[in-house]
Design a protein around this motif. Structure first.
Motif, PDB file in Angstrom:
ATOM      1  N   VAL A  36       0.802  -1.230   0.000  1.00 60.51           N
ATOM      2  CA  VAL A  36       0.000   0.000   0.000  1.00 60.51           C
ATOM      3  C   VAL A  36       0.831   1.274   0.000  1.00 60.51           C
ATOM      4  N   SER A  37       2.131   1.137   0.115  1.00 59.18           N
ATOM      5  CA  SER A  37       2.994   2.323   0.107  1.00 59.18           C
ATOM      6  C   SER A  37       2.809   3.088  -1.194  1.00 59.18           C
ATOM      7  N   GLY A  38       2.630   4.382  -1.074  1.00 62.16           N
ATOM      8  CA  GLY A  38       2.460   5.233  -2.244  1.00 62.16           C
ATOM      9  C   GLY A  38       1.028   5.331  -2.733  1.00 62.16           C
ATOM     10  N   ASN A  39       0.097   4.657  -2.056  1.00 61.85           N
ATOM     11  CA  ASN A  39      -1.307   4.739  -2.465  1.00 61.85           C
ATOM     12  C   ASN A  39      -1.849   6.141  -2.245  1.00 61.85           C
ATOM     13  N   SER A  40      -2.808   6.491  -3.066  1.00 60.31           N
ATOM     14  CA  SER A  40      -3.508   7.769  -2.903  1.00 60.31           C
ATOM     15  C   SER A  40      -4.596   7.602  -1.851  1.00 60.31           C
ATOM     16  N   GLN A  41      -5.184   8.716  -1.437  1.00 61.80           N
ATOM     17  CA  GLN A  41      -6.290   8.659  -0.480  1.00 61.80           C
ATOM     18  C   GLN A  41      -7.435   7.818  -1.028  1.00 61.80           C
ATOM     19  N   THR A  99      -9.479   0.380  -0.600  1.00 61.19           N
ATOM     20  CA  THR A  99      -8.966  -0.785   0.117  1.00 61.19           C
ATOM     21  C   THR A  99      -9.765  -1.033   1.390  1.00 61.19           C
ATOM     22  N   ILE A 100     -10.007   0.021   2.149  1.00 60.66           N
ATOM     23  CA  ILE A 100     -10.734  -0.106   3.415  1.00 60.66           C
ATOM     24  C   ILE A 100     -12.180  -0.517   3.170  1.00 60.66           C
ATOM     25  N   ASP A 152     -13.486  -1.983   0.536  1.00 58.78           N
ATOM     26  CA  ASP A 152     -13.529  -3.345  -0.010  1.00 58.78           C
ATOM     27  C   ASP A 152     -13.346  -4.378   1.098  1.00 58.78           C
ATOM     28  N   ALA A 153     -12.395  -4.134   1.989  1.00 62.12           N
ATOM     29  CA  ALA A 153     -12.138  -5.074   3.080  1.00 62.12           C
ATOM     30  C   ALA A 153     -13.360  -5.198   3.986  1.00 62.12           C
ATOM     31  N   ILE A 154     -14.015  -4.089   4.273  1.00 64.45           N
ATOM     32  CA  ILE A 154     -15.189  -4.117   5.149  1.00 64.45           C
ATOM     33  C   ILE A 154     -16.380  -4.769   4.446  1.00 64.45           C
ATOM     34  N   GLN A 155     -16.607  -4.392   3.199  1.00 66.52           N
ATOM     35  CA  GLN A 155     -17.758  -4.926   2.472  1.00 66.52           C
ATOM     36  C   GLN A 155     -17.623  -6.415   2.178  1.00 66.52           C
ATOM     37  N   SER A 156     -16.408  -6.876   1.959  1.00 66.52           N
ATOM     38  CA  SER A 156     -16.225  -8.301   1.650  1.00 66.52           C
ATOM     39  C   SER A 156     -16.534  -9.159   2.872  1.00 66.52           C
ATOM     40  N   GLY A 157     -16.287  -8.622   4.058  1.00 59.74           N
ATOM     41  CA  GLY A 157     -16.559  -9.350   5.280  1.00 59.74           C
ATOM     42  C   GLY A 157     -15.664 -10.556   5.500  1.00 59.74           C
ATOM     43  N   GLU A 158     -14.603 -10.647   4.710  1.00 65.78           N
ATOM     44  CA  GLU A 158     -13.710 -11.796   4.821  1.00 65.78           C
ATOM     45  C   GLU A 158     -12.705 -11.589   5.950  1.00 65.78           C
ATOM     46  N   PRO A 184      -6.138  -8.684   9.005  1.00 60.34           N
ATOM     47  CA  PRO A 184      -4.748  -8.307   9.279  1.00 60.34           C
ATOM     48  C   PRO A 184      -4.321  -7.040   8.531  1.00 60.34           C
ATOM     49  N   GLY A 185      -4.766  -6.898   7.290  1.00 58.71           N
ATOM     50  CA  GLY A 185      -4.421  -5.709   6.526  1.00 58.71           C
ATOM     51  C   GLY A 185      -4.978  -4.445   7.150  1.00 58.71           C
ATOM     52  N   LEU A 186      -6.245  -4.504   7.581  1.00 58.27           N
ATOM     53  CA  LEU A 186      -6.844  -3.355   8.252  1.00 58.27           C
ATOM     54  C   LEU A 186      -6.126  -3.072   9.559  1.00 58.27           C
TER      55      LEU A 186
END
Length: 68
Positions: A13-18, A24-25, A27-33, A38-40
């Protein structure tokens, strides 16, 4: 192994834009996986380590309020 996972997540995630961070956030929440947690957690850890005491206090207050 944990440190390697942490470093891999930070590298990915280094260099990612806002907008990319938001995607990313969301998608991680909506996927519910569970595998996304760990990424969050790493993103939160990086935020926490770089937040001022005032910013940390705001986060703690919000957590306390939403988890009552």
């Amino acid at each position: 192994m944990g440190l390697n996972l942490r470093n891999a997540i930070i590298h990915n995630v280094s260099g990612n834009s806002q907008e990319e961070f938001k995607d990313t956030i969301v998608d991680a929440i909506q996927s519910g996986e569970e595998k996304m947690l760990p990424g969050l957690g790493v993103l939160f850890e990086v935020y926490w380590q770089n937040a001022s005491p005032q910013e940390q206090s705001v986060v703690l207050e919000k957590l306390e309020n939403v988890l009552k």
